[in-house]
Design an enzyme around this catalytic site. Sequence first.
Site, PDB file in Angstrom:
ATOM      1  N   ARG A  53       0.821  -1.216   0.000  1.00 27.05           N
ATOM      2  CA  ARG A  53       0.000   0.000   0.000  1.00 27.05           C
ATOM      3  C   ARG A  53       0.858   1.270   0.000  1.00 27.05           C
ATOM      4  O   ARG A  53       0.615   2.193  -0.760  1.00 27.05           O
ATOM      5  CB  ARG A  53      -0.909   0.010   1.236  1.00 27.05           C
ATOM      6  CG  ARG A  53      -2.095  -0.930   1.159  1.00 27.05           C
ATOM      7  CD  ARG A  53      -3.071  -0.587   2.278  1.00 27.05           C
ATOM      8  NE  ARG A  53      -4.224  -1.465   2.245  1.00 27.05           N
ATOM      9  CZ  ARG A  53      -4.374  -2.545   3.003  1.00 27.05           C
ATOM     10  NH1 ARG A  53      -3.411  -2.874   3.846  1.00 27.05           N
ATOM     11  NH2 ARG A  53      -5.454  -3.297   2.933  1.00 27.05           N
ATOM     12  N   ILE A  54       1.858   1.308   0.886  1.00 27.62           N
ATOM     13  CA  ILE A  54       2.639   2.536   1.045  1.00 27.62           C
ATOM     14  C   ILE A  54       3.581   2.730  -0.139  1.00 27.62           C
ATOM     15  O   ILE A  54       3.667   3.829  -0.708  1.00 27.62           O
ATOM     16  CB  ILE A  54       3.424   2.513   2.370  1.00 27.62           C
ATOM     17  CG1 ILE A  54       2.439   2.478   3.554  1.00 27.62           C
ATOM     18  CG2 ILE A  54       4.337   3.727   2.479  1.00 27.62           C
ATOM     19  CD1 ILE A  54       3.086   2.182   4.892  1.00 27.62           C
ATOM     20  N   ASP A  78      10.273  -6.153  -5.681  1.00 25.81           N
ATOM     21  CA  ASP A  78       9.246  -6.831  -4.891  1.00 25.81           C
ATOM     22  C   ASP A  78       8.953  -8.147  -5.600  1.00 25.81           C
ATOM     23  O   ASP A  78       8.348  -8.154  -6.670  1.00 25.81           O
ATOM     24  CB  ASP A  78       7.972  -5.983  -4.798  1.00 25.81           C
ATOM     25  CG  ASP A  78       6.927  -6.596  -3.867  1.00 25.81           C
ATOM     26  OD1 ASP A  78       6.932  -7.839  -3.729  1.00 25.81           O
ATOM     27  OD2 ASP A  78       6.127  -5.851  -3.296  1.00 25.81           O
ATOM     28  N   CYS A  91      11.151   4.556   6.116  1.00 23.48           N
ATOM     29  CA  CYS A  91       9.979   4.871   6.939  1.00 23.48           C
ATOM     30  C   CYS A  91       9.209   3.586   7.265  1.00 23.48           C
ATOM     31  O   CYS A  91       8.030   3.635   7.598  1.00 23.48           O
ATOM     32  CB  CYS A  91       9.048   5.833   6.200  1.00 23.48           C
ATOM     33  SG  CYS A  91       9.724   7.471   5.941  1.00 23.48           S
ATOM     34  N   ALA A  92       9.895   2.445   7.154  1.00 23.28           N
ATOM     35  CA  ALA A  92       9.227   1.151   7.347  1.00 23.28           C
ATOM     36  C   ALA A  92       9.445   0.642   8.766  1.00 23.28           C
ATOM     37  O   ALA A  92       8.604   0.845   9.643  1.00 23.28           O
ATOM     38  CB  ALA A  92       9.729   0.148   6.318  1.00 23.28           C
ATOM     39  N   ARG A  93      10.566  -0.014   9.009  1.00 22.96           N
ATOM     40  CA  ARG A  93      10.889  -0.555  10.322  1.00 22.96           C
ATOM     41  C   ARG A  93      12.381  -0.430  10.572  1.00 22.96           C
ATOM     42  O   ARG A  93      13.198  -0.616   9.671  1.00 22.96           O
ATOM     43  CB  ARG A  93      10.485  -2.036  10.421  1.00 22.96           C
ATOM     44  CG  ARG A  93       8.981  -2.272  10.495  1.00 22.96           C
ATOM     45  CD  ARG A  93       8.402  -1.805  11.828  1.00 22.96           C
ATOM     46  NE  ARG A  93       6.973  -2.073  11.941  1.00 22.96           N
ATOM     47  CZ  ARG A  93       6.012  -1.237  11.570  1.00 22.96           C
ATOM     48  NH1 ARG A  93       6.343  -0.062  11.036  1.00 22.96           N
ATOM     49  NH2 ARG A  93       4.741  -1.546  11.742  1.00 22.96           N
ATOM     50  N   ASP A 141      13.067   7.521   9.684  1.00 27.42           N
ATOM     51  CA  ASP A 141      12.000   7.779  10.656  1.00 27.42           C
ATOM     52  C   ASP A 141      11.897   6.654  11.675  1.00 27.42           C
ATOM     53  O   ASP A 141      11.204   6.787  12.674  1.00 27.42           O
ATOM     54  CB  ASP A 141      10.658   7.935   9.926  1.00 27.42           C
ATOM     55  CG  ASP A 141       9.531   8.304  10.869  1.00 27.42           C
ATOM     56  OD1 ASP A 141       9.652   9.351  11.541  1.00 27.42           O
ATOM     57  OD2 ASP A 141       8.546   7.541  10.965  1.00 27.42           O
ATOM     58  N   GLU A 145      14.439   2.322  19.782  1.00 29.23           N
ATOM     59  CA  GLU A 145      13.713   3.583  19.947  1.00 29.23           C
ATOM     60  C   GLU A 145      13.337   3.775  21.409  1.00 29.23           C
ATOM     61  O   GLU A 145      12.957   2.817  22.089  1.00 29.23           O
ATOM     62  CB  GLU A 145      12.465   3.590  19.062  1.00 29.23           C
ATOM     63  CG  GLU A 145      12.798   3.508  17.575  1.00 29.23           C
ATOM     64  CD  GLU A 145      11.570   3.541  16.677  1.00 29.23           C
ATOM     65  OE1 GLU A 145      10.441   3.653  17.202  1.00 29.23           O
ATOM     66  OE2 GLU A 145      11.726   3.455  15.453  1.00 29.23           O
ATOM     67  N   HIS A 147       9.960   8.696  14.479  1.00 27.09           N
ATOM     68  CA  HIS A 147       8.901   7.716  14.199  1.00 27.09           C
ATOM     69  C   HIS A 147       7.535   8.400  14.114  1.00 27.09           C
ATOM     70  O   HIS A 147       6.577   8.024  14.789  1.00 27.09           O
ATOM     71  CB  HIS A 147       8.875   6.616  15.265  1.00 27.09           C
ATOM     72  CG  HIS A 147       8.279   5.336  14.741  1.00 27.09           C
ATOM     73  ND1 HIS A 147       8.684   4.102  15.189  1.00 27.09           N
ATOM     74  CD2 HIS A 147       7.297   5.097  13.827  1.00 27.09           C
ATOM     75  CE1 HIS A 147       7.987   3.161  14.562  1.00 27.09           C
ATOM     76  NE2 HIS A 147       7.148   3.749  13.737  1.00 27.09           N
ATOM     77  N   ALA A 185       3.542   8.116  10.496  1.00 21.88           N
ATOM     78  CA  ALA A 185       2.109   7.804  10.503  1.00 21.88           C
ATOM     79  C   ALA A 185       1.298   8.787  11.339  1.00 21.88           C
ATOM     80  O   ALA A 185       0.092   8.605  11.512  1.00 21.88           O
ATOM     81  CB  ALA A 185       1.893   6.385  11.028  1.00 21.88           C
TER      82      ALA A 185
END
Length: 523
Positions: free
Chosen positions: A149-150, A169, A228-230, A254, A259, A277, A280
Amino acid sequence: MPKVLIADKINEKGIEVLEDVAEVVNNPTITPEELLETINEYEGIIVRSRTKVTREVIENAENLKIIARAGVGVDNIDVNAATEKGIMVVNAPQSTSITVAEHAMGLMLSLSRKIAIADASVKAGKWEKSKFMGMELRNKTLGVIGMGRIGSQVVKRSKAFEMDVIVYDPYITEETAKSLGVEITTLEDLIERADVMTIHVPLTPETKGLISKEQLLKMKDNAIILNCARGGIINEADLYEVLKERPELKAGLDVYENEPLEDSPLTTLDNVVLTPHIAASTKEAQRDAAIIVAKEVKHVIQNETPTNVLNMPLVDSETFQKLKPYFHLSEKLGQILVQTTTPNISEMNIIYGGNVSGRAKEPLTRELLKAFLNPILTEPVNSVNAKSVAQQRGIEITEGETDNTKHDALMKIDIKYDDKKMTITGIIENNTPKVISIDDYSLNMIPEGKMGIIKYIDLPGTIGTIGKILGDYKINIAEMQVGRESEGGEAVMVLKVDQELSENAIKDLENTEDIIEVKAVTL
């Protein structure tokens, strides 16, 4: 009217969705003690991250039908306890897609035009125009790792900047790529060609450390990398080292391995933009999350099926308890398959026997698909959407039954992928899942821990060679099972090892004469 508890602060738009079908109790400061005392009154509860829906709360919830998380993560909900009780757990994964994509674009612009350090310079009373020469995004190549989606939303926005897009992918089809105007390529090619590289994959054993020094050194001059994922997908120690050595490279993060970010040398570099982070975190995402989960609760109240169910209870509570070992078997077989086959699966045939025939097949097939698909997709796969997601991926699924088994339960899965086939058979024995064959070679092994699956030619000295190579890499063999058809023919060895099979160990094994294939599996 049924009662719904809003246990954390959510956007008013979400509350409005429910007001015509339920008595909404908005108590965003409810204490754990109050929740435990009153949960029996409610058919639905909506939480964010503050409220903990524990096993104790769930066991007291005699009337509860649905737990909704107005966001993505469900760490504050005991999903297993909810499943056992027959309570649906839903979230709102699509609520943050645009928000995170926009944040990725923001980091991209900030780095390409050096906005962050230029801002700091002006605020420090300086005027250093020549120091902040930027880079246009027009006609540059964007490399997207992960087209869920992102990733797809980032692609749409990058097109407005007239960027060329390449993607890595393994699960995107040529038709989808064509419709989005992107080129499918390998990870290595993407790293070498991209002017901007952005990551949108989940953190799994396969993606942990996906980008390390080896990959970073192959990036183009003046390239940008974004995450910006993990945290953990990029090796941060390697990133710091390479960015310090190559100041023309730039990074925007991010998310981080640990963290909150503390004492990181990355904070000392000018060619890095760091955010806490917050990709979102927008008012719109919170509004959308509230509306999405409120609609899910409304569906359940109106006896309709919600969309984003993480644990769809397809059987009653008593039957679920009886099937628990079989769910465990399905999960383990799915995990083995995803780690031993390629993405290009075209067919999956599942044969059931023993106590898992009849209506038990449906939930077990969904559990198998969920375990197989979740590690490779950014969108959550659940019991409701597992079959439809598999079909969207072009996997043809068939199910059958056999009476020819002496075991309490049997699951035999035949897979077709690329030009290859794989068969794996599992059973339940004394409530314990076991793998009894791979590709029709007989075995008897409990699927757990770190494993290696090795296909080889059964000739004198081959097993000794395997043991020596693993010993050279300090990998201890805890257990070994061997299955073969005939002396001197092909055989399969399944090892349980105390240390993970390293890439170098696997390469050395595969480069050995008489060893056909090596797969590392972690369960």
